[in-house]
Design an enzyme around this catalytic site. Structure first.
Site, short mmCIF file in Angstrom:
data_model
loop_
_atom_site.label_atom_id
_atom_site.label_comp_id
_atom_site.label_asym_id
_atom_site.label_seq_id
_atom_site.Cartn_x
_atom_site.Cartn_y
_atom_site.Cartn_z
N ASP A 152 -10.83 2.37 1.66
CA ASP A 152 -11.02 3.70 1.06
C ASP A 152 -10.99 3.63 -0.46
O ASP A 152 -11.78 4.30 -1.13
CB ASP A 152 -9.96 4.68 1.59
CG ASP A 152 -10.16 4.99 3.08
OD1 ASP A 152 -11.24 4.67 3.61
OD2 ASP A 152 -9.22 5.52 3.71
N SER A 172 -6.47 -1.28 7.56
CA SER A 172 -7.88 -0.94 7.74
C SER A 172 -8.30 0.19 6.82
O SER A 172 -9.46 0.56 6.79
CB SER A 172 -8.14 -0.54 9.19
OG SER A 172 -7.44 0.65 9.47
N CYS A 173 -7.35 0.78 6.08
CA CYS A 173 -7.73 2.00 5.35
C CYS A 173 -7.55 1.95 3.84
O CYS A 173 -8.50 2.22 3.12
CB CYS A 173 -7.01 3.18 5.95
SG CYS A 173 -7.69 3.51 7.59
N PHE A 174 -6.34 1.65 3.33
CA PHE A 174 -6.17 1.67 1.87
C PHE A 174 -7.25 0.82 1.18
O PHE A 174 -7.95 1.32 0.29
CB PHE A 174 -4.78 1.17 1.46
CG PHE A 174 -3.66 2.18 1.61
CD1 PHE A 174 -3.92 3.49 2.01
CD2 PHE A 174 -2.35 1.83 1.35
CE1 PHE A 174 -2.89 4.42 2.14
CE2 PHE A 174 -1.31 2.75 1.47
CZ PHE A 174 -1.58 4.04 1.87
#
Ligand code: NAD
Ligand code: UGA
Length: 421
Positions: A268, A263-265
């Protein structure tokens, strides 16, 4: 201290439970009633190793509610931990942060004591100063400093090991422009044994983005080297071990395979690239990291087709759907582009994952969802896509396995190919 946390996802809930574990009184606020109900019954609404057990231990120190007004009145400081997803163009969607800020401000307007607001969600540099602060001042009709404090405190936990990461971080970053806010946050983290650094609000925001973007780029880099190694029959993991002994490089996040998900790399890195365009800057390094990550899972299908050129009607097993082990999270899982390609090639797809089956089923209802990992082995070829420790008990000796995650047990397969080794 009395602490409120807005948003009870991975970050909010883990923050809440861990701060309660440190003896604080925590009120978790969420707009999702089912999450609040589950929490008040002592059940974690997400799967995260050790979370249910810790939740039970801290139940006298933690309550959940949908009533943000009450939560703000009864606490001294508030962490904003709501999601910051991507918009269609990859840029950050700040809707949840803005709404949470307005809700907090409306409650703060009627509070007579000083209150600290802390942004923990990952936000583009400049957001706390230029988006959150004006909303707070507008809706409270009060001024930062005398009436409330503002800080940015990014979170570096990883899913699957979130509790350990939160309780034992490498560093704590406190971005703020006033000493009162800094000293209160330092008090909250006083029992943590790691360096605490104080920065400006926007430097704290950038530390978070730069860290994620660097780690993602590091993985893409080793995957690219890994593809060269594969051509030359060199074992990329030996290369990574050799590189990693150099203290300037360091071994972690050099595990080659099918790329980075979660859900992040992805969100972002895309948000930073999109924001750079707004700042009239180019990002060739980050663009290349993304490109490699898009191509990397397809390496697995290319290897498969080297052995089985026509996949139509062939049964292909997939072991692992989560973006990494010990989570049920399938967001941006590198399995998704693989499944898409196999569907295009008209293969029959059998899958198993210890935790992520129902999440994946919502995306792809028509695959064959096996009740055991063993059933997946009865396929023309098996793709190992998530390194769940449970899979190490499987007998791979009769299978053709393509390994995307360097899984030791899989190397005992009758026929074996590694993606980058
Ligand atoms: P999530 O989507 O799992 O959870 C967000 C929660 O906020 C949801 O439960 C949602 O219902 C709730 N929410 C939304 N608006 C609200 C409002 N106005 N009031 C109350 N609740 C509201 O998100 P997450 O994975 O916990 O991530 C949160 C932030 O932390 C993101 O910015 C993310 O980039 C960052 N982060 C995540 C991780 C991770 O491992 N997941 C690690 C570090 C940082
Ligand atoms: C990542 C960061 O590691 C956390 O520090 C950060 O807080 C978090 O993002 C966030 O901002 O949300 P997470 O996404 O939970 O944490 O998972 P990681 O363990 O970092 O793995 C991310 C992806 O990279 C996974 O798909 C994993 O399989 C892949 N990976 C990781 C590799 O392919 N090779 C590696 O060497 C390491």
């Amino acid at each position: 201290m009395n602490i409120s946390i807005i948003g009870t996802g991975y970050v909010g809930l883990v923050t809440g439970v861990c701060l309660a574990h440190h003896g604080h009184h925590v009120t978790c606020v969420d707009v999702d009633e089912t999450k609040v109900d589950a929490l008040n019954k002592g059940r974690a609404p997400i799967y995260e190793e050790g979370l249910d057990t810790l939740l039970q231990k801290v139940k006298d120190h933690l309550t959940a509610t949908t009533d943000i007004y009450q939560a703000i009145q009864e606490t001294d400081l508030t962490f904003i931990c709501v999601g910051t997803p991507s918009q269609n163009d990859g840029s950050i969607d700040l809707t949840y942060v803005q709404q949470a800020t307005i809700d907090i401000a409306k409650a703060l307007k009627h509070k007579n004591t000083w209150h600290l607001v802390i942004v923990k969600s990952t936000v583009i540099p400049g957001t706390t100063e230029n988006e959150v602060l004006p909303l707070l001042e507008q809706y409270t009709e009060k001024k930062k400093g005398s009436d409330f404090g503002l800080a940015m405190n990014p979170e570096f936990l990883r899913e699957g090991v979130a509790i350990n990461d939160f309780l034992h971080p490498d560093r704590i970053v406190i971005g703020t422009s006033d000493t009162k806010s800094a000293s209160l946050l330092k008090k909250i983290y006083s029992s943590f044994s790691c360096p605490i650094i104080e920065t400006s609000l926007s430097a704290a925001e950038m530390i978070k983005y730069a860290s994620n973007a660097f780690l993602a780029t590091k993985i893409s880099f080793i995957n690219e080297i890994g593809n060269l190694c594969k051509q030359l029959t060199i074992d990329t993991y030996e290369v990574a071990d050799g590189m990693g002994l150099d203290k300037r490089i360091e071994r972690s996040f050099l595990n080659a395979g099918i790329g980075w998900g979660g859900s992040c790399f992805p969100k972002d890195v895309h948000a930073l690239i999109a924001q750079a365009k707004q700042w009239n800057e180019t990002t060739p390094v980050l663009d290349a990291a993304v490109k490699r990550n898009e191509l990397q899972p397809l390496k697995m299908v290319a290897l498969l087709k080297k052995h089985i050129p026509n996949l139509k009607g062939k049964t292909i097993g997939i072991l692992g759907l989560a973006f990494k082990p010990n989570t049920d999270d399938i967001r941006e899982s590198r399995v998704i582009p693989i499944v898409e390609q196999l569907i295009k090639e008209k293969a029959t797809i059998k899958v198993f994952d210890p935790k992520a089956m129902s999440n994946f089923q919502q995306l792809y209802p028509l695959l064959i969802y096996c009740s055991t990992a063993k059933e997946v082995l009865e396929s023309d070829a098996v793709l190992l896509t998530t390194a769940w420790s449970e899979f190490s008990n499987l007998d791979f000796s009769q299978s053709f396995v393509i390994d995307g995650r360097r899984f030791p047990a899989a190397s005992k397969a009758k026929q074996y190919e590694g993606v980058c080794w």
